[in-house]
Motif scaffolding. Structure first.
Motif, PDB file in Angstrom:
ATOM      1  N   VAL A   9     -34.523  50.430  10.062  1.00 10.68           N
ATOM      2  CA  VAL A   9     -33.708  50.963   8.968  1.00 10.68           C
ATOM      3  C   VAL A   9     -34.319  52.277   8.495  1.00 10.68           C
ATOM      4  N   THR A  10     -33.508  53.329   8.475  1.00 11.13           N
ATOM      5  CA  THR A  10     -33.959  54.656   8.049  1.00 11.13           C
ATOM      6  C   THR A  10     -33.345  54.999   6.692  1.00 11.13           C
ATOM      7  N   LYS A  11     -34.218  55.410   5.749  1.00 11.62           N
ATOM      8  CA  LYS A  11     -33.766  55.810   4.421  1.00 11.62           C
ATOM      9  C   LYS A  11     -34.330  57.184   4.112  1.00 11.62           C
ATOM     10  N   GLN A  12     -33.461  58.139   3.819  1.00 11.40           N
ATOM     11  CA  GLN A  12     -33.917  59.482   3.477  1.00 11.40           C
ATOM     12  C   GLN A  12     -34.434  59.520   2.042  1.00 11.40           C
ATOM     13  N   VAL A  13     -35.410  60.402   1.818  1.00 16.26           N
ATOM     14  CA  VAL A  13     -36.117  60.480   0.530  1.00 16.26           C
ATOM     15  C   VAL A  13     -35.933  61.875  -0.066  1.00 16.26           C
ATOM     16  N   TYR A  14     -35.666  61.926  -1.371  1.00 17.34           N
ATOM     17  CA  TYR A  14     -35.479  63.189  -2.088  1.00 17.34           C
ATOM     18  C   TYR A  14     -36.522  63.339  -3.181  1.00 17.34           C
ATOM     19  N   ASP A  15     -37.188  64.473  -3.203  1.00 18.04           N
ATOM     20  CA  ASP A  15     -38.081  64.812  -4.302  1.00 18.04           C
ATOM     21  C   ASP A  15     -37.302  65.584  -5.366  1.00 18.04           C
ATOM     22  N   LYS A  16     -37.876  65.675  -6.543  1.00 18.84           N
ATOM     23  CA  LYS A  16     -37.226  66.403  -7.624  1.00 18.84           C
ATOM     24  C   LYS A  16     -36.995  67.850  -7.204  1.00 18.84           C
ATOM     25  N   GLY A  17     -35.779  68.302  -7.377  1.00 18.05           N
ATOM     26  CA  GLY A  17     -35.436  69.677  -7.028  1.00 18.05           C
ATOM     27  C   GLY A  17     -34.892  69.856  -5.625  1.00 18.05           C
ATOM     28  N   ASP A  18     -34.914  68.805  -4.803  1.00 15.78           N
ATOM     29  CA  ASP A  18     -34.362  68.923  -3.450  1.00 15.78           C
ATOM     30  C   ASP A  18     -32.855  69.091  -3.510  1.00 15.78           C
ATOM     31  N   PRO A  19     -32.302  70.057  -2.767  1.00 18.13           N
ATOM     32  CA  PRO A  19     -30.841  70.120  -2.659  1.00 18.13           C
ATOM     33  C   PRO A  19     -30.347  68.931  -1.860  1.00 18.13           C
ATOM     34  N   VAL A  20     -29.121  68.518  -2.102  1.00 20.79           N
ATOM     35  CA  VAL A  20     -28.603  67.323  -1.451  1.00 20.79           C
ATOM     36  C   VAL A  20     -28.555  67.474   0.068  1.00 20.79           C
ATOM     37  N   SER A  21     -28.529  68.716   0.553  1.00 21.27           N
ATOM     38  CA  SER A  21     -28.477  68.947   1.999  1.00 21.27           C
ATOM     39  C   SER A  21     -29.855  68.918   2.649  1.00 21.27           C
ATOM     40  N   SER A  22     -30.927  68.858   1.835  1.00 22.93           N
ATOM     41  CA  SER A  22     -32.282  68.957   2.385  1.00 22.93           C
ATOM     42  C   SER A  22     -33.220  67.933   1.758  1.00 22.93           C
ATOM     43  N   SER A  76     -36.531  65.593   1.392  1.00 23.69           N
ATOM     44  CA  SER A  76     -37.934  65.920   1.663  1.00 23.69           C
ATOM     45  C   SER A  76     -38.520  65.108   2.814  1.00 23.69           C
ATOM     46  N   GLY A  77     -37.922  63.971   3.098  1.00 25.25           N
ATOM     47  CA  GLY A  77     -38.458  63.144   4.170  1.00 25.25           C
ATOM     48  C   GLY A  77     -37.631  61.895   4.361  1.00 25.25           C
ATOM     49  N   GLU A  78     -38.251  60.922   5.036  1.00 25.89           N
ATOM     50  CA  GLU A  78     -37.548  59.672   5.300  1.00 25.89           C
ATOM     51  C   GLU A  78     -38.561  58.541   5.429  1.00 25.89           C
ATOM     52  N   ASN A  79     -38.112  57.350   5.080  1.00 29.23           N
ATOM     53  CA  ASN A  79     -38.870  56.138   5.327  1.00 29.23           C
ATOM     54  C   ASN A  79     -38.186  55.384   6.466  1.00 29.23           C
ATOM     55  N   VAL A  80     -38.959  55.008   7.462  1.00 25.05           N
ATOM     56  CA  VAL A  80     -38.439  54.251   8.598  1.00 25.05           C
ATOM     57  C   VAL A  80     -39.106  52.883   8.572  1.00 25.05           C
ATOM     58  N   ILE A  81     -38.296  51.848   8.377  1.00 23.78           N
ATOM     59  CA  ILE A  81     -38.820  50.498   8.193  1.00 23.78           C
ATOM     60  C   ILE A  81     -38.374  49.621   9.363  1.00 23.78           C
ATOM     61  N   THR A  82     -39.329  48.950   9.978  1.00 23.49           N
ATOM     62  CA  THR A  82     -39.049  48.067  11.108  1.00 23.49           C
ATOM     63  C   THR A  82     -39.124  46.617  10.650  1.00 23.49           C
ATOM     64  N   TYR A  83     -38.043  45.879  10.916  1.00 25.96           N
ATOM     65  CA  TYR A  83     -37.977  44.461  10.575  1.00 25.96           C
ATOM     66  C   TYR A  83     -37.909  43.635  11.855  1.00 25.96           C
ATOM     67  N   ARG A  84     -38.482  42.424  11.786  1.00 21.47           N
ATOM     68  CA  ARG A  84     -38.429  41.495  12.921  1.00 21.47           C
ATOM     69  C   ARG A  84     -37.995  40.129  12.419  1.00 21.47           C
ATOM     70  N   TRP A  85     -37.142  39.477  13.220  1.00 20.69           N
ATOM     71  CA  TRP A  85     -36.643  38.153  12.854  1.00 20.69           C
ATOM     72  C   TRP A  85     -37.780  37.141  12.974  1.00 20.69           C
ATOM     73  N   THR A  86     -38.152  36.534  11.856  1.00 20.87           N
ATOM     74  CA  THR A  86     -39.272  35.603  11.823  1.00 20.87           C
ATOM     75  C   THR A  86     -38.929  34.431  10.912  1.00 20.87           C
ATOM     76  N   SER A  87     -39.021  33.221  11.461  1.00 22.60           N
ATOM     77  CA  SER A  87     -38.795  31.996  10.667  1.00 22.60           C
ATOM     78  C   SER A  87     -37.465  32.023   9.926  1.00 22.60           C
ATOM     79  N   GLY A  88     -36.434  32.484  10.617  1.00 22.74           N
ATOM     80  CA  GLY A  88     -35.086  32.429  10.052  1.00 22.74           C
ATOM     81  C   GLY A  88     -34.706  33.556   9.125  1.00 22.74           C
ATOM     82  N   HIS A  89     -35.509  34.646   9.074  1.00 20.64           N
ATOM     83  CA  HIS A  89     -35.132  35.787   8.241  1.00 20.64           C
ATOM     84  C   HIS A  89     -35.814  37.043   8.790  1.00 20.64           C
TER      85      HIS A  89
END
Length: 220
Positions: A165-178, A180-193
């Motif tokens: 799952v990729t989520k883009q990150v905005y710092d204060k003052g960032d224009p909506v088109s730019s 500042s970065g992104e968080n990339v989170i990896t999930y794995r199916w474990t014990s039913g979730h």
């Protein structure tokens, strides 16, 4: 035109780019009424595999049948009938043009079930901003929601059996088109979730090509 699917159709999303994004769900959802646009994330290996042809087989030997494709689902109906999906997402999930809905659908093995799991991304029409990502698991002939993320901009993919799952990150003052970065989170199916396994933060360089290469850190 990218990021659209007809009701009941399915296709894999290939790439994600930094797109205009809303800082809150209502703002992002408002873009759904705009014209259709493009966006995506890096290529993954989601989707059904195809059987390779066997070279050098004897002429008398019958050729192997190709792997069966998964049954496609009506992704729009799946989302709208899902009680776990936010009312705002359902309300604004409308065709961009004709019967083309801003929905991306991927099929793959995420939960080791008897059938392929279904990943659905709901986007805005104008800028293809992801406003909701969902994973559905087949259970006794119907599909159950086993993952939900509704913090835009968000996009989910299948990568070698993991949910990314990729989520883009905005710092204060960032224009909506730019962002500042992104968080990339990896999930794995474990014990039913789905359990978080890795989280990577990428800072976008302010100059083209000026970006650091982060090291993934294990969850927990």
């Amino acid at each position: 035109m990218r990021g659209l699917t007809g009701e009941g159709s399915a296709r894999t999303r290939g790439s994600i780019q930094a797109v205009s994004a809303a800082l809150a769900v209502p703002t992002a959802l408002a873009l759904l009424v705009s014209g259709c646009g493009a966006g995506g994330t890096g290529a993954r290996d989601e989707g059904p595999a195809h059987a390779d042809s066997v070279a050098g087989a004897a002429a008398a030997t019958p050729s192997a049948a190709p792997s069966a494709s998964p049954d496609t689902v009506n992704a729009v109906k799946l989302v709208k009938d899902d009680p776990k999906v936010a009312p705002e997402v359902k309300r604004e999930l409308k065709p961009c043009v004709a019967n083309e809905y801003p929905v991306d659908v991927s099929y793959g093995n995420l939960t080791s079930g008897s059938a392929d799991d279904v990943v659905v991304n709901v986007l805005t029409c104008g800028d293809a901003v992801g406003v909701g990502s969902y994973v559905y698991r087949e259970q006794h002939g119907s599909y159950e929601n086993v993952f939900t993320s509704e913090e835009p901009p968000v996009y989910a993919e299948i990568d070698r059996g993991d949910l990314v799952v990729t989520k883009q990150v905005y710092d204060k003052g960032d224009p909506v088109s730019s962002p500042s970065g992104e968080n990339v989170i990896t999930y794995r199916w474990t014990s039913g979730h789905f359990a978080e396994k890795y989280r990577t933060h990428n800072d976008y360089g302010k100059v083209a090509g000026d970006s650091a290469t982060p090291a993934p850190s294990p969850a927990g």
